[in-house]
Design an enzyme around this catalytic site. Structure first.
Site, PDB file in Angstrom:
ATOM      1  N   LYS A  95      22.398  61.388  52.219  1.00 49.59           N
ATOM      2  CA  LYS A  95      22.969  62.643  52.722  1.00 49.59           C
ATOM      3  C   LYS A  95      23.340  62.489  54.203  1.00 49.59           C
ATOM      4  O   LYS A  95      22.965  61.488  54.850  1.00 49.59           O
ATOM      5  CB  LYS A  95      21.947  63.764  52.527  1.00 49.59           C
ATOM      6  N   TYR A 135      25.326  70.609  43.282  1.00 57.47           N
ATOM      7  CA  TYR A 135      24.026  71.297  43.236  1.00 57.47           C
ATOM      8  C   TYR A 135      24.067  72.565  42.373  1.00 57.47           C
ATOM      9  O   TYR A 135      23.284  73.475  42.587  1.00 57.47           O
ATOM     10  CB  TYR A 135      23.581  71.664  44.658  1.00 57.47           C
ATOM     11  N   ASN A 198      15.849  65.720  53.892  1.00 56.96           N
ATOM     12  CA  ASN A 198      15.097  64.676  53.173  1.00 56.96           C
ATOM     13  C   ASN A 198      15.957  63.462  52.815  1.00 56.96           C
ATOM     14  O   ASN A 198      15.593  62.650  51.972  1.00 56.96           O
ATOM     15  CB  ASN A 198      14.359  65.251  51.954  1.00 56.96           C
ATOM     16  N   HIS A 201      19.519  61.689  47.903  1.00 58.70           N
ATOM     17  CA  HIS A 201      19.550  62.341  46.594  1.00 58.70           C
ATOM     18  C   HIS A 201      19.479  61.284  45.509  1.00 58.70           C
ATOM     19  O   HIS A 201      20.056  60.206  45.648  1.00 58.70           O
ATOM     20  CB  HIS A 201      20.865  63.127  46.418  1.00 58.70           C
ATOM     21  N   GLU A 212      26.573  63.383  37.285  1.00 59.43           N
ATOM     22  CA  GLU A 212      26.778  63.151  38.721  1.00 59.43           C
ATOM     23  C   GLU A 212      27.665  61.927  38.979  1.00 59.43           C
ATOM     24  O   GLU A 212      28.514  61.955  39.868  1.00 59.43           O
ATOM     25  CB  GLU A 212      25.418  63.014  39.424  1.00 59.43           C
TER      26      GLU A 212
HETATM   27  P1  IDP Z   1      15.447  66.582  44.637  1.00 59.45           P
HETATM   28  O1  IDP Z   1      16.466  66.281  45.721  1.00 59.45           O
HETATM   29  O2  IDP Z   1      14.149  65.892  44.913  1.00 59.45           O
HETATM   30  O3  IDP Z   1      15.984  66.321  43.260  1.00 59.45           O
HETATM   31  P2  IDP Z   1      15.816  69.413  44.112  1.00 59.45           P
HETATM   32  O4  IDP Z   1      14.758  70.386  43.700  1.00 59.45           O
HETATM   33  O5  IDP Z   1      16.840  69.028  43.098  1.00 59.45           O
HETATM   34  O6  IDP Z   1      15.093  68.138  44.741  1.00 59.45           O
HETATM   35  O7  IDP Z   1      16.550  70.050  45.364  1.00 59.45           O
HETATM   36  C1  IDP Z   1      17.744  69.520  45.849  1.00 59.45           C
HETATM   37  C2  IDP Z   1      17.701  69.507  47.345  1.00 59.45           C
HETATM   38  O8  IDP Z   1      17.610  70.840  47.812  1.00 59.45           O
HETATM   39  C3  IDP Z   1      16.505  68.804  47.946  1.00 59.45           C
HETATM   40  O9  IDP Z   1      16.651  67.421  48.045  1.00 59.45           O
HETATM   41  C4  IDP Z   1      16.429  69.448  49.308  1.00 59.45           C
HETATM   42  O10 IDP Z   1      17.392  68.855  50.171  1.00 59.45           O
HETATM   43  C5  IDP Z   1      16.856  70.858  49.009  1.00 59.45           C
HETATM   44  N1  IDP Z   1      15.690  71.738  48.816  1.00 59.45           N
HETATM   45  C6  IDP Z   1      14.859  71.744  47.752  1.00 59.45           C
HETATM   46  N2  IDP Z   1      13.905  72.683  47.918  1.00 59.45           N
HETATM   47  C7  IDP Z   1      14.151  73.246  49.129  1.00 59.45           C
HETATM   48  C8  IDP Z   1      13.508  74.294  49.859  1.00 59.45           C
HETATM   49  O11 IDP Z   1      12.496  74.865  49.424  1.00 59.45           O
HETATM   50  N3  IDP Z   1      14.037  74.604  51.054  1.00 59.45           N
HETATM   51  C9  IDP Z   1      15.147  73.993  51.541  1.00 59.45           C
HETATM   52  N4  IDP Z   1      15.792  73.019  50.896  1.00 59.45           N
HETATM   53  C10 IDP Z   1      15.295  72.649  49.698  1.00 59.45           C
HETATM   54 MG    MG Z   2      17.458  67.288  42.144  1.00 59.74          MG
END
Ligand code: IDP
Ligand code: MG
Length: 237
Positions: A95, A135, A198, A201, A212
């Site tokens: 990202k 997303y 983080n 992805h 995807e």
């Molecule tokens: P993942 O990336 O580990 O698959 P997902 O639940 O699919 O996690 O969420 C996608 C992205 O959304 C996460 O990587 C993160 O960047 C963001 N995200 C997930 N939960 C939160 C949150 O509680 N607050 C802010 N951003 C979040």
């Molecule tokens: Mg995800």
């Protein structure tokens, strides 16, 4: 189809191996190779011809050449199996935060060193609409709009990685969504601090991976090639 053929080749290889193990001087190699040649004939021409060659050499030269030729045939079959296995693919993206922090090489090297194969890569700045498609399953979440703004705020390194179990194990390499909960040793555990940044992805399942990869890449952008290291990464003993 091809994986079925190679699965049966694999079974025959294992039969060859266990037969040869039970006979220290490979004295029964000729009979085993002949049986394998018969079972492959008409199905896997290349494999059958290897076994037939081994068999005819044994017939003329006795067990000494059997000891040399049979193991060679076995390892060639194992090579073919490794190359022919149908490999899973996953979509991985660094990202904008990971790109801006100079973590591209660090992240790619973790997938590379594991033994996975890079089959597509490009640097793109996605539009917000594109980010929303990516997303789409999170559209009810309160952070959805901010997340899509962020993903479309700068360059994203989009990649497809290939390998056995790469979808599930790729997620292990990445670590838990919230870096506060990611284990040390994982990408997020080692290189990120908060969930909103983080850095990476990874597809979370077979269907998501297919969707995807299809969203981010044209089929022509996926490169099929044999990696020389594959015969050392994959193998059955
Ligand atoms: P993942 O990336 O580990 O698959 P997902 O639940 O699919 O996690 O969420 C996608 C992205 O959304 C996460 O990587 C993160 O960047 C963001 N995200 C997930 N939960 C939160 C949150 O509680 N607050 C802010 N951003 C979040
Ligand atoms: Mg995800």
């Amino acid at each position: 189809m091809s994986s079925q053929i190679y699965r049966s080749a694999s079974k025959a290889v294992k039969a060859l191996l266990s037969a040869s193990k039970s006979s220290p001087l490979f004295g029964e190699g000729r009979a085993v190779a002949a049986a394998a040649a018969t079972s492959f004939r008409g199905k896997v021409p290349a494999v059958a011809s290897i076994c037939e060659r081994a068999d005819s050499r044994n017939a003329f030269r006795g067990w000494v050449s059997g000891a040399l030729v049979l193991p060679a045939a076995v390892y060639m079959l194992q090579d073919q199996e490794a190359h022919a296995a149908e490999m899973e693919r996953t979509f991985i993206a660094i990202k904008p935060d990971g790109v801006q922090r100079g973590l591209i090489a660090e992240i790619i090297s973790r997938f590379e060193r594991k033994g996975y194969k890079l089959v597509a890569i490009k640097l793109v700045v996605p539009s917000k609409e594109f980010a929303e498609k990516h997303y789409h399953d999170l559209k009810e979440r309160p952070f959805f709009s901010g997340l899509c703004d962020f993903l479309s705020s700068g360059p994203v390194l989009a990649m497809v990685w290939e390998g056995e179990g790469v979808i599930k194990y790729g997620r292990k390499l990445i670590g838990a969504t919230d870096p506060q909960k990611s284990e040390p040793g994982t990408i997020r555990g080692d290189l990120a601090v908060v969930v909103g940044r983080n850095i990476i992805h990874g597809s979370d399942g077979l269907e998501t991976a297919k969707d995807e990869i299809g969203l981010w890449f044209e089929p022509s952008e996926l490169v099929n090639y044999t990696c020389n290291a594959e015969k050392w990464v994959y193998g059955v003993n």
